[in-house]
Design a protein around this motif. Sequence first.
Motif, PDB file in Angstrom:
ATOM      1  N   GLY A  43      44.697  30.044  35.203  1.00  0.00           N
ATOM      2  CA  GLY A  43      44.368  29.781  34.559  1.00  0.00           C
ATOM      3  C   GLY A  43      42.983  29.846  33.808  1.00  0.00           C
ATOM      4  N   ASN A  44      42.344  28.897  35.450  1.00  0.00           N
ATOM      5  CA  ASN A  44      40.896  28.827  35.194  1.00  0.00           C
ATOM      6  C   ASN A  44      40.322  29.948  36.014  1.00  0.00           C
ATOM      7  N   THR A  45      40.028  31.305  34.679  1.00  0.00           N
ATOM      8  CA  THR A  45      39.592  32.307  35.121  1.00  0.00           C
ATOM      9  C   THR A  45      38.404  32.368  35.260  1.00  0.00           C
ATOM     10  N   ALA A  46      37.124  30.808  34.894  1.00  0.00           N
ATOM     11  CA  ALA A  46      35.723  31.111  35.481  1.00  0.00           C
ATOM     12  C   ALA A  46      35.815  30.852  37.657  1.00  0.00           C
ATOM     13  N   SER A  47      36.668  29.952  37.706  1.00  0.00           N
ATOM     14  CA  SER A  47      36.667  29.514  39.040  1.00  0.00           C
ATOM     15  C   SER A  47      37.416  31.339  39.514  1.00  0.00           C
ATOM     16  N   GLU A  48      38.694  32.366  38.825  1.00  0.00           N
ATOM     17  CA  GLU A  48      38.427  32.813  39.043  1.00  0.00           C
ATOM     18  C   GLU A  48      38.137  34.183  38.800  1.00  0.00           C
ATOM     19  N   ARG A  49      36.824  34.372  38.589  1.00  0.00           N
ATOM     20  CA  ARG A  49      35.849  35.758  38.681  1.00  0.00           C
ATOM     21  C   ARG A  49      35.208  35.114  39.596  1.00  0.00           C
ATOM     22  N   LEU A  50      34.613  33.890  39.738  1.00  0.00           N
ATOM     23  CA  LEU A  50      33.447  33.375  40.373  1.00  0.00           C
ATOM     24  C   LEU A  50      33.912  33.618  42.227  1.00  0.00           C
ATOM     25  N   PHE A  51      35.036  33.537  42.263  1.00  0.00           N
ATOM     26  CA  PHE A  51      35.686  33.692  43.788  1.00  0.00           C
ATOM     27  C   PHE A  51      35.769  35.057  44.107  1.00  0.00           C
ATOM     28  N   THR A  52      36.694  35.958  43.077  1.00  0.00           N
ATOM     29  CA  THR A  52      36.214  37.176  42.986  1.00  0.00           C
ATOM     30  C   THR A  52      35.791  38.007  43.186  1.00  0.00           C
ATOM     31  N   SER A  53      34.385  37.334  42.789  1.00  0.00           N
ATOM     32  CA  SER A  53      33.348  38.374  42.624  1.00  0.00           C
ATOM     33  C   SER A  53      32.228  38.470  43.879  1.00  0.00           C
ATOM     34  N   PHE A  54      32.738  36.888  44.204  1.00  0.00           N
ATOM     35  CA  PHE A  54      32.085  36.819  45.620  1.00  0.00           C
ATOM     36  C   PHE A  54      32.454  38.093  46.914  1.00  0.00           C
ATOM     37  N   ALA A  55      34.100  38.077  46.586  1.00  0.00           N
ATOM     38  CA  ALA A  55      34.676  38.192  47.660  1.00  0.00           C
ATOM     39  C   ALA A  55      34.105  40.224  47.625  1.00  0.00           C
ATOM     40  N   GLU A  56      34.296  41.005  45.815  1.00  0.00           N
ATOM     41  CA  GLU A  56      33.492  41.642  46.383  1.00  0.00           C
ATOM     42  C   GLU A  56      32.189  42.299  46.390  1.00  0.00           C
ATOM     43  N   ARG A  57      31.035  40.830  45.981  1.00  0.00           N
ATOM     44  CA  ARG A  57      29.598  41.315  46.860  1.00  0.00           C
ATOM     45  C   ARG A  57      29.540  41.285  48.141  1.00  0.00           C
ATOM     46  N   HIS A  58      30.628  40.348  48.720  1.00  0.00           N
ATOM     47  CA  HIS A  58      30.791  40.499  50.404  1.00  0.00           C
ATOM     48  C   HIS A  58      31.697  41.325  51.315  1.00  0.00           C
ATOM     49  N   SER A  59      31.991  42.451  50.222  1.00  0.00           N
ATOM     50  CA  SER A  59      32.860  43.520  50.783  1.00  0.00           C
ATOM     51  C   SER A  59      34.438  42.428  51.389  1.00  0.00           C
ATOM     52  N   ALA A  60      34.681  41.290  51.015  1.00  0.00           N
ATOM     53  CA  ALA A  60      36.002  40.862  51.547  1.00  0.00           C
ATOM     54  C   ALA A  60      36.906  41.235  51.166  1.00  0.00           C
TER      55      ALA A  60
END
Length: 171
Positions: A120-137
């Motif tokens: 339910g911590n959507t802000a953190s979920e977005r932060l880390f999933t977008s980090f993964a996308e930026r780093h192709s991970a």
Amino acid sequence: MQAVQADLRIDRPSVADGAALWRIAKESRTLDLNSSYSYLLWCRDFAGTSAVARGRDGEPVGFVTGYVRPERPRTLLVWQVAVDERHRGRGLAAALLDALTARLGAERGLTTVETTITPGNTASERLFTSFAERHSAAVEREVLFDTELFPDGPHDPEVLYRIGPLTNSSS
């Protein structure tokens, strides 16, 4: 030191920043607040694996605290990420995370980032999933600590996000 925006820069925290990090964490109203003493220790003992964003006056306006896992020396566990309310919505948390992992990639050959997020911590979920996308991970998720493990009352489970392998891309 890295410039984020004209009025902000990212560098390592110092012990003198501990009180400001504690205040930012407290005012976030979402993080588990640790003792003020722990933020002082963190800024002393884990400054090399943490980052702070400073305003024009040099005062901290955001931070990422983390440590390298002893049994996995190329894995950074991100403990907390927080940005002062006046500086939210400008991509500062992402910039802090990118700057820290770029520094640790160069210094230590970092390949993986781990963090835990409560459901339910959507802000953190977005932060880390977008980090993964930026780093192709890739992102792997599993419950690390279930609810019944917490001795101090009701606590949501902590879901481990394992992100890697990282690339050097930050765009």
